[in-house]
Design a protein around this motif. Structure first.
Motif, PDB file in Angstrom:
ATOM      1  N   ARG A 129      38.770  36.303  38.416  1.00 36.02           N
ATOM      2  CA  ARG A 129      39.884  36.921  39.153  1.00 36.02           C
ATOM      3  C   ARG A 129      41.217  36.520  38.543  1.00 36.02           C
ATOM      4  NH1 ARG A 129      42.679  40.267  41.417  1.00 36.02           N
ATOM      5  NH2 ARG A 129      43.545  40.040  43.465  1.00 36.02           N
ATOM      6  N   ASP A 130      41.303  35.256  38.092  1.00 36.41           N
ATOM      7  CA  ASP A 130      42.572  34.773  37.545  1.00 36.41           C
ATOM      8  C   ASP A 130      42.318  33.583  36.631  1.00 36.41           C
ATOM      9  OD1 ASP A 130      45.401  34.716  37.244  1.00 36.41           O
ATOM     10  OD2 ASP A 130      45.499  33.049  38.663  1.00 36.41           O
ATOM     11  N   TYR A 144      34.968  33.253  46.377  1.00 36.59           N
ATOM     12  CA  TYR A 144      35.745  32.872  45.204  1.00 36.59           C
ATOM     13  C   TYR A 144      35.859  31.360  45.144  1.00 36.59           C
ATOM     14  CZ  TYR A 144      37.033  37.591  43.942  1.00 36.59           C
ATOM     15  OH  TYR A 144      36.976  38.894  43.527  1.00 36.59           O
ATOM     16  N   MET A 173      33.435  40.911  46.209  1.00 38.00           N
ATOM     17  CA  MET A 173      34.222  40.752  44.993  1.00 38.00           C
ATOM     18  C   MET A 173      35.313  41.819  44.967  1.00 38.00           C
ATOM     19  SD  MET A 173      32.955  40.190  41.103  1.00 38.00           S
ATOM     20  CE  MET A 173      32.706  41.844  40.527  1.00 38.00           C
ATOM     21  N   GLU A 174      36.533  41.378  44.743  1.00 35.00           N
ATOM     22  CA  GLU A 174      37.666  42.295  44.714  1.00 35.00           C
ATOM     23  C   GLU A 174      37.723  43.007  43.357  1.00 35.00           C
ATOM     24  OE1 GLU A 174      41.108  39.920  45.486  1.00 35.00           O
ATOM     25  OE2 GLU A 174      40.253  39.095  47.319  1.00 35.00           O
ATOM     26  N   TYR A 208      37.073  32.483  40.080  1.00 36.17           N
ATOM     27  CA  TYR A 208      35.985  33.405  39.772  1.00 36.17           C
ATOM     28  C   TYR A 208      35.094  33.613  41.001  1.00 36.17           C
ATOM     29  CZ  TYR A 208      33.486  29.015  39.304  1.00 36.17           C
ATOM     30  OH  TYR A 208      32.959  27.775  39.556  1.00 36.17           O
ATOM     31  N   LEU A 213      39.815  44.509  40.389  1.00 35.75           N
ATOM     32  CA  LEU A 213      41.144  44.304  39.821  1.00 35.75           C
ATOM     33  C   LEU A 213      41.810  45.645  39.525  1.00 35.75           C
ATOM     34  CD1 LEU A 213      40.381  41.471  37.232  1.00 35.75           C
ATOM     35  CD2 LEU A 213      41.368  41.219  39.498  1.00 35.75           C
TER      36      LEU A 213
END
Length: 160
Positions: free
Chosen positions: A149-150, A111, A65-66, A99, A68
């Motif tokens: 994530r977005d 993701y 998981m990146e 996500y 942010l």
């Protein structure tokens, strides 16, 4: 001492001396099987059943998981706030969420992107509930805000 025998093991030539020189027994009523027929008896036996699956699972790569950045987190929070305002006005926008889904077998995950109508936002539990139902209980799908994530869609695309 015979090669392969350890110190405390008995010598096989002594233990089996009474049968070691006997001729190989052959059935008087049946013809001996060929090597091919003998092999065919054991061909269906798979001693390594599941091994290929296990190796494939070990070779399968999973991502992490990146995290942010502060600015990305601020933009995401603005989008969630805008969605909350729309929900207060009884408008349930259709949005596209990117996500992180944790892998059930390994550490990490991947993701995914899904487009769905937003049902409600749980600010305390930090979850976004969607109209999509999951499982036998037909409960509504929830996305953890920390794993998003977005978010994109007509409602939030103006926020950068």
């Amino acid at each position: 001492m015979t090669k392969g025998i350890k110190n405390n093991e008995p010598n096989a030539r002594i233990v089996y001396a009474d049968i070691i020189r006997l001729p190989h027994w052959q059935s008087p009523t049946r013809t001996p099987m060929s090597a091919y027929e003998r092999a065919a008896q054991f061909s269906s036996f798979n001693a390594l059943e599941g091994y290929e699956d296990m190796v494939g699972e070990e070779a399968r790569e999973v991502g992490q998981m990146e995290t942010l950045t502060e600015s990305e987190m601020e933009v995401l929070n603005q989008k969630i706030s805008l969605i909350a305002d729309a929900l207060e006005d009884d408008h349930h926008p259709v949005l596209r969420f990117t996500y992180f889904i944790a892998d059930i077998a390994k550490v990490g995950g991947s993701y995914a992107t899904m487009t769905e109508r937003v049902r409600k936002i749980d600010a305390i539990g930090r979850r976004i509930q969607l109209f999509k139902t999951v499982g036998a209980s037909k409960s509504y799908m929830e996305l953890e805000m920390d794993k998003i994530r977005d978010i994109s869609g007509d409602l939030v695309d103006g926020i950068y």
